[in-house]
Design an enzyme around this catalytic site. Structure first.
Site, PDB file in Angstrom:
ATOM      1  N   GLU A 152       9.903  33.873   3.710  1.00 24.11           N
ATOM      2  CA  GLU A 152       9.883  33.470   2.304  1.00 24.11           C
ATOM      3  C   GLU A 152       8.913  32.302   2.166  1.00 24.11           C
ATOM      4  O   GLU A 152       9.291  31.137   2.259  1.00 24.11           O
ATOM      5  CB  GLU A 152      11.284  33.081   1.836  1.00 24.11           C
ATOM      6  CG  GLU A 152      12.267  34.246   1.836  1.00 24.11           C
ATOM      7  CD  GLU A 152      13.664  33.833   1.415  1.00 24.11           C
ATOM      8  OE1 GLU A 152      13.875  32.611   1.188  1.00 24.11           O
ATOM      9  OE2 GLU A 152      14.541  34.706   1.323  1.00 24.11           O
ATOM     10  N   GLU A 218      -3.669  37.579   9.973  1.00 25.89           N
ATOM     11  CA  GLU A 218      -2.882  38.792  10.220  1.00 25.89           C
ATOM     12  C   GLU A 218      -2.708  39.620   8.945  1.00 25.89           C
ATOM     13  O   GLU A 218      -1.588  39.778   8.430  1.00 25.89           O
ATOM     14  CB  GLU A 218      -1.546  38.436  10.873  1.00 25.89           C
ATOM     15  CG  GLU A 218      -1.745  37.756  12.229  1.00 25.89           C
ATOM     16  CD  GLU A 218      -0.459  37.521  13.007  1.00 25.89           C
ATOM     17  OE1 GLU A 218       0.620  37.937  12.536  1.00 25.89           O
ATOM     18  OE2 GLU A 218      -0.544  36.925  14.108  1.00 25.89           O
ATOM     19  N   GLN A 263      -1.058  42.198  16.795  1.00 26.61           N
ATOM     20  CA  GLN A 263      -1.078  43.086  17.960  1.00 26.61           C
ATOM     21  C   GLN A 263      -1.692  44.444  17.598  1.00 26.61           C
ATOM     22  O   GLN A 263      -1.421  44.986  16.522  1.00 26.61           O
ATOM     23  CB  GLN A 263       0.347  43.312  18.472  1.00 26.61           C
ATOM     24  CG  GLN A 263       1.160  42.039  18.646  1.00 26.61           C
ATOM     25  CD  GLN A 263       0.937  41.347  19.970  1.00 26.61           C
ATOM     26  OE1 GLN A 263      -0.001  40.579  20.114  1.00 26.61           O
ATOM     27  NE2 GLN A 263       1.788  41.603  20.929  1.00 26.61           N
ATOM     28  N   ARG A 265      -1.468  47.664  17.297  1.00 25.41           N
ATOM     29  CA  ARG A 265      -0.639  48.868  17.224  1.00 25.41           C
ATOM     30  C   ARG A 265      -1.215  49.801  16.160  1.00 25.41           C
ATOM     31  O   ARG A 265      -2.176  49.454  15.482  1.00 25.41           O
ATOM     32  CB  ARG A 265       0.805  48.492  16.926  1.00 25.41           C
ATOM     33  CG  ARG A 265       1.383  47.532  17.971  1.00 25.41           C
ATOM     34  CD  ARG A 265       2.867  47.304  17.794  1.00 25.41           C
ATOM     35  NE  ARG A 265       3.385  46.406  18.812  1.00 25.41           N
ATOM     36  CZ  ARG A 265       3.634  45.114  18.630  1.00 25.41           C
ATOM     37  NH1 ARG A 265       3.414  44.567  17.439  1.00 25.41           N
ATOM     38  NH2 ARG A 265       4.103  44.366  19.605  1.00 25.41           N
ATOM     39  N   LEU A 272      -8.239  47.772  11.471  1.00 30.13           N
ATOM     40  CA  LEU A 272      -9.390  47.164  12.140  1.00 30.13           C
ATOM     41  C   LEU A 272     -10.614  48.069  12.057  1.00 30.13           C
ATOM     42  O   LEU A 272     -11.732  47.600  11.792  1.00 30.13           O
ATOM     43  CB  LEU A 272      -9.044  46.863  13.597  1.00 30.13           C
ATOM     44  CG  LEU A 272     -10.182  46.282  14.445  1.00 30.13           C
ATOM     45  CD1 LEU A 272     -10.655  44.950  13.869  1.00 30.13           C
ATOM     46  CD2 LEU A 272      -9.733  46.110  15.897  1.00 30.13           C
ATOM     47  N   GLU A 336      -5.803  33.556  18.177  1.00 31.99           N
ATOM     48  CA  GLU A 336      -4.511  32.860  18.180  1.00 31.99           C
ATOM     49  C   GLU A 336      -3.652  33.520  19.244  1.00 31.99           C
ATOM     50  O   GLU A 336      -3.499  34.741  19.258  1.00 31.99           O
ATOM     51  CB  GLU A 336      -3.837  32.966  16.813  1.00 31.99           C
ATOM     52  CG  GLU A 336      -2.469  32.293  16.739  1.00 31.99           C
ATOM     53  CD  GLU A 336      -1.750  32.595  15.424  1.00 31.99           C
ATOM     54  OE1 GLU A 336      -2.355  32.407  14.354  1.00 31.99           O
ATOM     55  OE2 GLU A 336      -0.591  33.052  15.490  1.00 31.99           O
ATOM     56  N   ASN A 383       7.919  25.680  19.582  1.00 37.67           N
ATOM     57  CA  ASN A 383       8.125  25.327  20.989  1.00 37.67           C
ATOM     58  C   ASN A 383       6.919  25.606  21.870  1.00 37.67           C
ATOM     59  O   ASN A 383       6.964  25.341  23.069  1.00 37.67           O
ATOM     60  CB  ASN A 383       9.316  26.129  21.539  1.00 37.67           C
ATOM     61  CG  ASN A 383      10.592  25.873  20.766  1.00 37.67           C
ATOM     62  OD1 ASN A 383      11.238  24.846  20.942  1.00 37.67           O
ATOM     63  ND2 ASN A 383      10.962  26.806  19.885  1.00 37.67           N
ATOM     64  N   TYR A 384       5.849  26.156  21.280  1.00 39.23           N
ATOM     65  CA  TYR A 384       4.707  26.531  22.123  1.00 39.23           C
ATOM     66  C   TYR A 384       3.555  25.530  22.055  1.00 39.23           C
ATOM     67  O   TYR A 384       2.423  25.843  22.387  1.00 39.23           O
ATOM     68  CB  TYR A 384       4.207  27.933  21.801  1.00 39.23           C
ATOM     69  CG  TYR A 384       4.016  28.315  20.349  1.00 39.23           C
ATOM     70  CD1 TYR A 384       3.677  27.381  19.376  1.00 39.23           C
ATOM     71  CD2 TYR A 384       4.148  29.643  19.964  1.00 39.23           C
ATOM     72  CE1 TYR A 384       3.489  27.753  18.063  1.00 39.23           C
ATOM     73  CE2 TYR A 384       3.951  30.036  18.643  1.00 39.23           C
ATOM     74  CZ  TYR A 384       3.623  29.086  17.698  1.00 39.23           C
ATOM     75  OH  TYR A 384       3.422  29.464  16.389  1.00 39.23           O
TER      76      TYR A 384
END
Length: 536
Positions: A152, A218, A263, A265, A272, A336, A383-384
């Site tokens: 959101e 994305e 990713q 898929r 793409l 990224e 956390n990354y």
């Protein structure tokens, strides 16, 4: 010649080759022989191969951009130069530039303390301001992560001061800024509305800023985030429109990167293809994103799994295949990437255990021909991050710093002989020629040991007779692999003071030594006086 070598390396990586140990060597499973292929370069990557990001979410409340004025944070970023600094992420498409917006009180306080003649030499953020922001940051971080989990997203505005803060951070850290523009600003017929981008270009031009650009983040997920569906053809046309804007401005020589897909898929690959058909000619490099895992469910075992690490190979191959078919010769960047999406995996993505994914991704990317890898995130929510909320560098920061200092852009190939190579992963580059201790022709080998025993690596002739410098990283403290502290050759790494990084001291090994890599550790070995012609 290179194609057979690549196939040989990939088959070995995926476990298809099972050569035994050559006759005459000790039949012990913990002593392994290495093969080097050094006659010619395997790949060549950018000097800014390892690059970093600042997530656009940091600008949701522009007060927190004042963090970027911290001398400590800038010193840490400067250690990773040369590098690109990408300002992007999901919030890219929910940020709107407002040239009339006043700076926050925190930003105003920062700018009032500056010497306009020496902005990089005078920067000081008030300790009181920093302390106040650091106390409030956990609450802001929760809001950002909740917004991400619930999908959101709300629009936010940022000011001229916010742009100045970001550019100042990049410039004073010696990083090249890439700025992501909002692609969800649309006309009624769903074409990109470029008016807000034009305002930003006008402002940046007036300041003489040197910036490269992206458009959107994305786009394959636009429907999930904003209930807007944009196909690849339309997106390609949008990039062509942005390229025209740049050509008419002071940014006519600026670089343009995209489309920053997720990713690779089914539907994303289709997007793409059509994007490259419509707009592939106007981008300088193709960008895509990769994460191994969902941060909410990832486990320690996942972080140490060679099978998980190998999934990256197939993703890269898909991207390279489409790129070669649609725009031959186009450079490919990881725009990224990190261990786990959704802000990373709590108690994992910021620990020593995350280094296996990070170092292996760097190695595989270089081997497979990815020119630049942008690490999400240098500092920010989740956390990354490489640097935590207290501006303390985490294990992946130290790993990145070592990589920068020791690993050059010229890529060679190394392989472990024998079966079960997937848990002992090795990569070979020419050494960084700007390191004062080393010279052209030296080699840097980096190694990950996912076995639960020490492995002893034997260099191939004639390298076994050369002196070697060891840089071994191990976790420090009772948390083991989940530690947020790291030791280099037995010495705990930490900043000397607010603006000084520690010396990264080697441990010289005598010629003829095997290279010992303890269980669940990783490190670098510089082979001195190697005199490899391909590296000169």
């Amino acid at each position: 010649m290179l194609r057979p070598l690549l196939l040989l390396w990939l088959w070995g990586r995926l476990g298809a080759l099972t050569q035994g140990t050559p006759a005459g060597t000790a039949p012990t499973k913990d002593v392994v022989d290495l093969e080097f292929y050094t006659k010619r370069l395997f790949q060549s990557v950018s000097p800014s191969f390892l690059s970093i990001t600042i997530d656009a979410s940091l600008a949701t409340d522009p007060r927190f951009l004042t963090f970027l004025g911290s001398p400590r944070l800038r010193a840490l970023a400067r250690g990773l130069s040369p590098a690109y600094l990408r300002f992007g992420g999901t919030k890219t498409d929910f940020l709107i530039f407002d040239p009339n917006k006043e700076p926050t009180s925190e930003e105003r306080s920062y700018w009032q303390s500056q010497d306009n003649n020496d902005i990089c030499g005078s920067e000081r953020v008030s300790a009181d301001v920093l302390r106040k922001l650091q106390m409030e940051w956990p609450f802001q971080e929760l809001l950002l992560l909740r917004e991400q989990y619930q999908r959101e997203f709300k629009n936010s505005t940022y000011s001229r001061s916010s742009v100045d803060m970001l550019y100042s951070f990049a410039k004073c850290s010696r990083l090249d800024l890439i700025f992501g523009l909002n692609a969800l600003l649309r006309t009624p017929d769903l074409r990109w509305n470029s008016s807000n981008a034009q305002l930003l270009l006008n402002y940046c031009s007036s300041k003489g800023y040197n910036i490269s650009w992206e458009l959107g983040n994305e786009p394959n997920s636009f429907w999930k985030k904003a209930h807007i569906s944009i196909d690849g053809l339309q997106l390609g046309e949008d990039f062509v429109e942005l390229h025209k804007l740049l050509q008419k401005s002071a940014f006519q020589n600026a670089k343009l990167y995209g489309p920053d897909i997720g990713q690779p898929r089914g539907k994303t690959v289709k997007l793409l293809r059509s994007f490259l058909k419509a707009g592939g000619e106007v981008i300088d490099s193709l960008t895509w994103h990769h994460y191994y895992l969902n941060g909410r469910v990832a486990t320690k075992e996942d972080f140490l799994s060679s099978d998980v690490l190998d999934t990256f190979i197939l993703s890269v191959q898909k991207i390279l295949k489409v790129t070669k078919e649609m725009t031959p010769g186009k450079k490919v960047w990881l725009g990224e990437t990190s261990s786990a999406y959704g802000g990373g995996a709590p108690l994992l993505s910021d620990t020593f255990a995350a280094g296996f994914m990070w170092l292996d991704k760097l190695g595989l990317s270089a081997q497979l021909g990815i020119e630049v890898v942008m690490r999400q995130v240098f500092f920010g929510a989740g956390n990354y991050h490489l640097v935590d909320e207290n501006f303390e560098p985490l294990p992946d920061y130290w790993l990145s710093l070592l990589f920068k200092k020791l690993v050059g852009p010229k890529v060679l190939m190394s392989r472990v002989k024998g079966p079960d190579r997937s848990k002992l992963r090795v990569y070979l580059h020419c050494t960084n020629v700007y390191h004062p201790r080393y010279r052209e022709g030296d080699l840097t080998l980096y190694v990950l040991n996912l076995h639960n025993v020490t492995k002893h690596l034997k260099l191939p002739p004639p390298m076994f007779s050369r002196p070697v410098d060891k840089y071994l990283l191990k976790p420090f403290g009772s948390d083991g692999l989940l530690s947020k502290s790291v030791q280099l050759n037995g010495q705990t790494l930490k900043m000397v003071d607010e603006q000084t990084l520690p010396a990264l001291t080697e441990k010289p090994l005598p010629a003829g030594s095997s290279l010992s890599v303890p269980a669940f550790s990783y490190g670098f070995f510089v082979i001195r006086n190697a005199k490899i012609a391909a590296c000169i």
